[in-house]
Write an enzyme that holds these catalytic residues in place. Structure first.
Site, PDB file in Angstrom:
ATOM      1  N   LYS A  52       2.499  -3.240   7.392  1.00 61.87           N
ATOM      2  CA  LYS A  52       2.727  -3.477   5.964  1.00 61.87           C
ATOM      3  C   LYS A  52       4.150  -3.090   5.566  1.00 61.87           C
ATOM      4  CE  LYS A  52       0.258  -4.702   3.171  1.00 61.87           C
ATOM      5  NZ  LYS A  52      -0.048  -6.067   2.662  1.00 61.87           N
TER       6      LYS A  52
ATOM      7  N   TYR B 215      -1.363  -0.176  11.258  1.00 65.28           N
ATOM      8  CA  TYR B 215      -1.600  -0.924  10.018  1.00 65.28           C
ATOM      9  C   TYR B 215      -0.479  -0.704   9.019  1.00 65.28           C
ATOM     10  CZ  TYR B 215      -3.061  -1.448   5.187  1.00 65.28           C
ATOM     11  OH  TYR B 215      -3.069  -1.749   3.846  1.00 65.28           O
TER      12      TYR B 215
ATOM     13  N   THR C 265       0.825  -1.209   0.000  1.00 67.58           N
ATOM     14  CA  THR C 265       0.000   0.000   0.000  1.00 67.58           C
ATOM     15  C   THR C 265       0.857   1.256   0.000  1.00 67.58           C
ATOM     16  OG1 THR C 265      -1.545   1.293   1.371  1.00 67.58           O
ATOM     17  CG2 THR C 265      -0.121  -0.252   2.519  1.00 67.58           C
ATOM     18  N   ASP C 266       0.318   2.334  -0.548  1.00 65.24           N
ATOM     19  CA  ASP C 266       1.022   3.614  -0.508  1.00 65.24           C
ATOM     20  C   ASP C 266       1.114   4.169   0.910  1.00 65.24           C
ATOM     21  OD1 ASP C 266      -1.647   4.324  -0.178  1.00 65.24           O
ATOM     22  OD2 ASP C 266      -1.675   5.801  -1.795  1.00 65.24           O
ATOM     23  N   GLU C 267       0.325   3.622   1.838  1.00 62.36           N
ATOM     24  CA  GLU C 267       0.349   4.131   3.213  1.00 62.36           C
ATOM     25  C   GLU C 267       1.694   3.903   3.899  1.00 62.36           C
ATOM     26  OE1 GLU C 267      -3.048   3.753   5.759  1.00 62.36           O
ATOM     27  OE2 GLU C 267      -4.310   3.111   4.096  1.00 62.36           O
TER      28      GLU C 267
END
Length: 323
Positions: free
Chosen positions: A155, A151, A125-127
């Site tokens: 990741k 979260y 994810t870009d997060e």
């Protein structure tokens, strides 16, 4: 003999869409392992009755004994979607995110190291990149990882493990990092489905803070095409950013949904902002466009229309089922 993929988390939002894409657009066979948590779609257990190219296994990637039962054969690739992914839940209780997102990924990397698959694609994810300022350039594959919630930290940890296995063992791993997905099959706790279903069922429509948070929206079908391109032609050891090129503030998204459904904007209710809420995400997807000739096809207006119509039908089905 047909090539077989192992898809983890294939009863979840993106995983289910990806399996539908594979069955409809390729000749791959698919083994889907999913723990069937609250966010999964149980119908994926019995999907695709008309083909012998699909099988479902109810299992948990954190359970090494369960994994042994599926690695009796060598897979063409592992496409690793399985993850705990809801930011609010990670803030309330982070342990399941560490267990699934890091330890589960470690188990799969070890399986590849043991020769159980030719390669693995780590869906991220870009997060993991953190937050951007309003005028800051979009994330590239070289942007340092700077996660801001449990979260995204889990990741990022999984990505770093995958990268470390590539560097240490030359393990055939590729990492993809996508912007915010939307489309059919997404759990109603997520932002766009929550807004749509709230609007359809007469509830107040919640939005965090001032609604000025900016996201780069990617229609899930475009994401599936990108993963397929990476599977076929991605370079081992690479990271590929996958973006939609459709930046919108959360408030703009809510207003578009409300207006499309003919609801009253007065039903939009601002709530206390989320802890550690990233202000802006934006993805530079020039690398995958240049190397693999992929780019998004579905613009936000069209994708949102298709998404709203899908949830409208689901709400109607629920009403019929409860009569």
């Amino acid at each position: 003999m047909k090539k077989e993929l192992l898809v983890t988390g294939g009863a979840g939002f993106i995983g289910a869409n990806f399996i539908y894409y594979l069955i409809n657009h390729t000749d791959y066979s698919v083994t889907n392992i999913d723990a069937l948590t609250y966010a999964s779609h149980p119908f994926m257990k019995d999907a695709f009755h008309n083909t012998d190219r699909y099988r479902f296994i109810h299992g948990d990637i954190t359970d090494q004994e369960q994994l042994k039962s599926i690695f009796y054969k060598k897979y063409e690739a592992i496409i690793h979607f399985a993850a705990e992914s809801h930011v609010d839940r990670s803030i309330q209780y982070a342990a399941p995110f560490i267990e699934t997102n890091i330890m589960g990924t470690l188990n799969l990397l070890n399986a590849v190291r043991d020769g159980k698959a030719k390669k693995m694609i780590q869906i991220s994810t870009d997060e993991v990149y953190g937050s951007l300022k309003e005028k800051e350039a979009p994330f590239t594959e070289k942007t340092p990882l700077s996660p801001n919630n449990p979260y995204s930290a889990s990741k990022a940890g999984a990505d770093l493990l995958a990268q470390a296995y590539y560097n240490t063992f030359k393990l055939p791993v590729i990492i993809t990092r996508c912007s915010n997905n939307y489309g059919p099959f997404q759990h109603v706790e997520k932002f766009i489905p929550k807004v749509i279903t709230s609007a359809l069922t007469g509830k107040d429509i919640p939005i965090y803070g001032d609604g000025g948070q900016i996201r780069d929206w990617l229609f899930v079908e475009d994401h599936c095409r990108a993963i397929h391109a990476v599977l076929e032609n991605g370079k081992i050891g690479s990271v590929y950013n996958i973006g939609g090129g459709q930046e919108q503030t959360n408030l703009e998204v809510v207003q578009q949904i409300v207006d499309y459904l003919g609801a009253n904007r007065k039903r939009i209710k601002h709530t206390e902002d989320r802890l550690g809420h990233d202000r802006r995400y934006s993805i530079n997807y020039e690398k995958i466009k240049r190397e693999l000739h992929w780019q998004p096809r579905v613009d936000f207006a069209e994708g949102l229309k298709r998404t709203i119509e899908w949830y409208q039908e689901k709400v109607k089905e629920n009403k019929r089922d409860h009569k």
